[in-house]
Motif scaffolding. Sequence first.
Motif, short mmCIF file in Angstrom:
data_model
loop_
_atom_site.label_atom_id
_atom_site.label_comp_id
_atom_site.label_asym_id
_atom_site.label_seq_id
_atom_site.Cartn_x
_atom_site.Cartn_y
_atom_site.Cartn_z
N GLU A 256 0.81 -1.21 0.00
CA GLU A 256 0.00 0.00 0.00
C GLU A 256 0.85 1.26 0.00
OE1 GLU A 256 -2.94 -0.03 2.99
OE2 GLU A 256 -3.70 -2.01 2.48
N ASN A 257 2.09 1.17 0.44
CA ASN A 257 2.99 2.32 0.44
C ASN A 257 2.43 3.52 1.20
OD1 ASN A 257 5.20 1.25 -1.08
ND2 ASN A 257 3.92 1.39 -2.91
N ILE A 258 1.77 3.27 2.32
CA ILE A 258 1.28 4.36 3.16
C ILE A 258 2.45 4.92 3.96
CG2 ILE A 258 -0.28 4.97 5.04
CD1 ILE A 258 -2.15 2.81 4.09
N PRO A 259 2.68 6.23 3.92
CA PRO A 259 3.83 6.79 4.66
C PRO A 259 3.73 6.50 6.16
CG PRO A 259 2.91 8.39 3.14
CD PRO A 259 1.95 7.25 3.19
N ARG A 260 4.84 6.14 6.73
CA ARG A 260 4.93 5.92 8.17
C ARG A 260 5.76 7.04 8.79
NH1 ARG A 260 7.30 0.33 9.32
NH2 ARG A 260 8.63 0.91 7.56
N VAL A 261 5.33 7.46 9.95
CA VAL A 261 5.91 8.64 10.60
C VAL A 261 6.34 8.26 12.01
CG1 VAL A 261 5.42 10.96 11.46
CG2 VAL A 261 4.55 10.24 9.22
N ARG A 296 11.09 10.53 26.49
CA ARG A 296 12.24 9.67 26.19
C ARG A 296 11.87 8.47 25.30
NH1 ARG A 296 16.99 9.78 29.35
NH2 ARG A 296 15.80 10.62 31.08
N GLN A 297 10.71 8.46 24.70
CA GLN A 297 10.30 7.35 23.85
C GLN A 297 9.88 7.86 22.48
OE1 GLN A 297 7.59 4.52 25.58
NE2 GLN A 297 8.44 4.76 27.64
N SER A 298 9.66 6.92 21.53
CA SER A 298 9.22 7.27 20.19
C SER A 298 8.13 6.29 19.76
CB SER A 298 10.39 7.24 19.21
OG SER A 298 10.92 5.93 19.11
N ARG A 299 7.30 6.73 18.85
CA ARG A 299 6.22 5.92 18.31
C ARG A 299 6.18 6.08 16.79
NH1 ARG A 299 6.53 4.22 22.69
NH2 ARG A 299 4.90 3.97 24.30
N VAL A 300 5.80 4.98 16.11
CA VAL A 300 5.69 4.97 14.66
C VAL A 300 4.27 4.60 14.28
CG1 VAL A 300 6.50 3.93 12.51
CG2 VAL A 300 8.12 4.38 14.36
N LEU A 301 3.64 5.44 13.45
CA LEU A 301 2.29 5.19 12.96
C LEU A 301 2.20 5.57 11.49
CD1 LEU A 301 0.02 6.58 15.85
CD2 LEU A 301 0.49 4.19 15.32
N SER A 302 1.21 5.00 10.80
CA SER A 302 0.96 5.36 9.41
C SER A 302 0.12 6.61 9.35
CB SER A 302 0.25 4.21 8.69
OG SER A 302 1.06 3.05 8.66
N VAL A 303 0.50 7.53 8.47
CA VAL A 303 -0.24 8.78 8.29
C VAL A 303 -0.55 8.92 6.81
CG1 VAL A 303 -0.26 11.27 8.69
CG2 VAL A 303 1.01 9.78 10.25
N PRO A 304 -1.67 8.40 6.34
CA PRO A 304 -2.03 8.52 4.92
C PRO A 304 -2.45 9.94 4.57
CG PRO A 304 -3.81 7.48 6.12
CD PRO A 304 -2.69 7.66 7.11
N TYR A 305 -2.32 10.30 3.30
CA TYR A 305 -2.74 11.62 2.85
C TYR A 305 -3.64 11.47 1.63
CZ TYR A 305 1.27 10.97 -0.32
OH TYR A 305 2.16 10.47 -1.22
N ASP A 306 -4.30 12.57 1.30
CA ASP A 306 -5.23 12.58 0.19
C ASP A 306 -4.47 12.52 -1.13
OD1 ASP A 306 -7.34 12.89 -1.50
OD2 ASP A 306 -7.88 14.92 -0.87
N LEU A 307 -4.74 11.50 -1.94
CA LEU A 307 -4.03 11.31 -3.20
C LEU A 307 -4.55 12.21 -4.31
CD1 LEU A 307 -3.70 7.42 -3.21
CD2 LEU A 307 -1.98 9.10 -2.56
N THR A 308 -5.70 12.84 -4.09
CA THR A 308 -6.24 13.74 -5.10
C THR A 308 -5.73 15.15 -4.84
OG1 THR A 308 -8.21 14.22 -3.79
CG2 THR A 308 -8.31 12.33 -5.29
N GLY A 309 -5.54 15.90 -5.90
CA GLY A 309 -5.10 17.27 -5.75
C GLY A 309 -3.59 17.36 -5.56
#
Length: 700
Positions: A256-261, A296-309
């Motif tokens: 799916e190639n959803i960006p992860r942040v 002192r910690q970090s978290r990784v989640l997917s943040v999808p964006y609108d592909l239109t426009g």
Amino acid sequence: MSFLYGAFLAGSVAIALPILFHFIRRTPKGRYEFSSLMFLKPSPPKLTRRSRIDQWLLLLLRSLAIILLAVAFMRPYLRAQADLSLDDAPRRHVAILIDRSVSMQRGDLWTQAVTEAKSVLDKLDDTDDVSLFAFDETLYPIVGPGNSEQLERAQRREVVRANLDELEPTWSATNLGKALLSVAERLEAANDLQQAHASLQIVLIGDLQAGSRLDALQSSQWPETVRVEVRTVQLADPSNARVRLIETPGEDSSEENIPRVRVKNASDSNVEQFEIVWLADQEERSRPVSFYVPPRQSRVLSVPYDLTGTRPDRLELRGDGASAEFDNIYYVVPAIQEQLKIAYFGQDPADKPQSLRFYLDRAFGETPARKVEVEPFAADAPVDFEFGEPPRLVVVAEAISDDRQSAVDRYLNEGGHALVVLTDDAMVTALGEWLGQVELTAPENTSKKNDYDMLGQIDFRHPLFVPFAGARYNDFTRVRFWKHRRVKLDQTENPRVIARFGDRSPALWSLERSKGTLYVLAAGWHPDDSQLALSTKFVPLLTRLLELAAGPQLESASYVVNQPVTLPVEEGARTVRKPDGTELKLAEGVSVFEETTEPGIYSLIADGTETLFAVNLPDAESETAPLGSEQLEQFGVALGSRPSQAEELDRLRQLRETELESRQKIWKWLVVAVLGILGFETYLAGYRTRQPLQEAGELA
């Protein structure tokens, strides 16, 4: 006569004790009746109206002993030999070193730092010299010690004060270790040059954040003559977090190639809840995604964006407070899908797993950044790459006619790239002259699976194999070749052999054709010839070939502030547009762009083509927790403050007086005198107490 410890003079008040004792007269309080004296007439003692001192000599001796003992504790000495002048003490040189890195943009830290620097100026003595340095990744000598003789001390302080008002924080990282060493070396060099023998002092002013680089201190010896006084500025709310984009692994179209942040929270942060949103032209291109990140910690989640426009070009972090906005934006180059074509000369079917075309079609999956289309040419189809968009790569898998050879040559002369796959000996014979007089040396080996060859020699310095140069990727022993064409290149002009088989025959070589490059592979990648198409090397190898065919490109699409950007083109008209809109024209021959002084999206315009690249803050600048001055001590930095010339003069005078007193030792003679007086007083008191017996009272 002078004294080291004048406070002991207060001990002389003990002289009141013997005087008080002498005024006290003890009279008997008890009455006892004796029968033998009852007939005597009582005769009471005659008392005076007030007490008076009878033993003056004893009183004087005891008082004198107390006074001499107090004087001995005061450590007297003859001060005439201890006089010093102001020139006997070294003057002080104070270097103010102020941090102007990007982390100083938080809240009012910079205002605090400037105020602290001015307070240092206000507290300087008239004889103190002062210089001013600022630093981030680089040291900036604002008012250096080298020109101390050109300005009066009062003028230098006004110049330093004026420059403090003009300084501002930059977008650069913090290299604290390098700055401290550089200032210390400059102070020592100026001190030696002027033969001033000054007392050297560095006053370090900044947030002293944990992300400061100290590696320079580890590799160098700190000079013993320089002291460092640390003055840390802090915020009431130290909360801070940073956001970074993690590249999506793999380029398979099935993903799916959803960006992860990733969001990382500072160790001393008071905030744990954040939001991440994609932006384009200051407009939201995604819904906010909440992150819960403890300190002192970090978290990784997917943040999808609108592909239109419009595609987003930055990530924004929200929730860590107004004083920590300096690192809340992470810039990315907007994803634009590139449409690529590969011209294929070959009649093998695309749906049979035994053909070259079958694996070539499936090697390049569609990704958000790239879509590759393989365009086959029929045997009777005309070929003319001069009209329309030329293909990114030409693959030749069969013997082609002279007209097609000419078309490919024109394509190569214009800077194109072509790959010729020698599928059989007949193809070598047909194309040998076109390929530069390539000749067969022996017929191909027709045995399978019982006899195979491997790549025995690979030039990992060639651009095609540079990505495989690491020890983790340079193992090609699992790629077996059942059949390959044995050729010799003795008559070929300037071939560059990239790889050879185990029998030393060329496996892959390249030929320069004007502006383009022609690659020749002596074996196919399909299963009849080898295991190349089924190995993990096949897709990266073809992908790298496409990258080289695209021509010179930037090494990366993401850089950090002040990181040099190697330019792909060194000639022609080139312009770089910075995030603030200013345009910089690059001179001929300039190969590196070094003006990445602020974060944002930069644009390189060369030959009408625009290439974007992003510049972000270094990760270390977001580590805003206090470093702790004890870490500087661990690297040998001498912490503390140097005394002013007046204070140093007082210290020298005290040392001189202590030395004189210890040499004269007058107190010893006073102690001897006290012992003698006490001895005489004891003898005299004992002698006076021997009185004759009183005569009997008068009879009644």
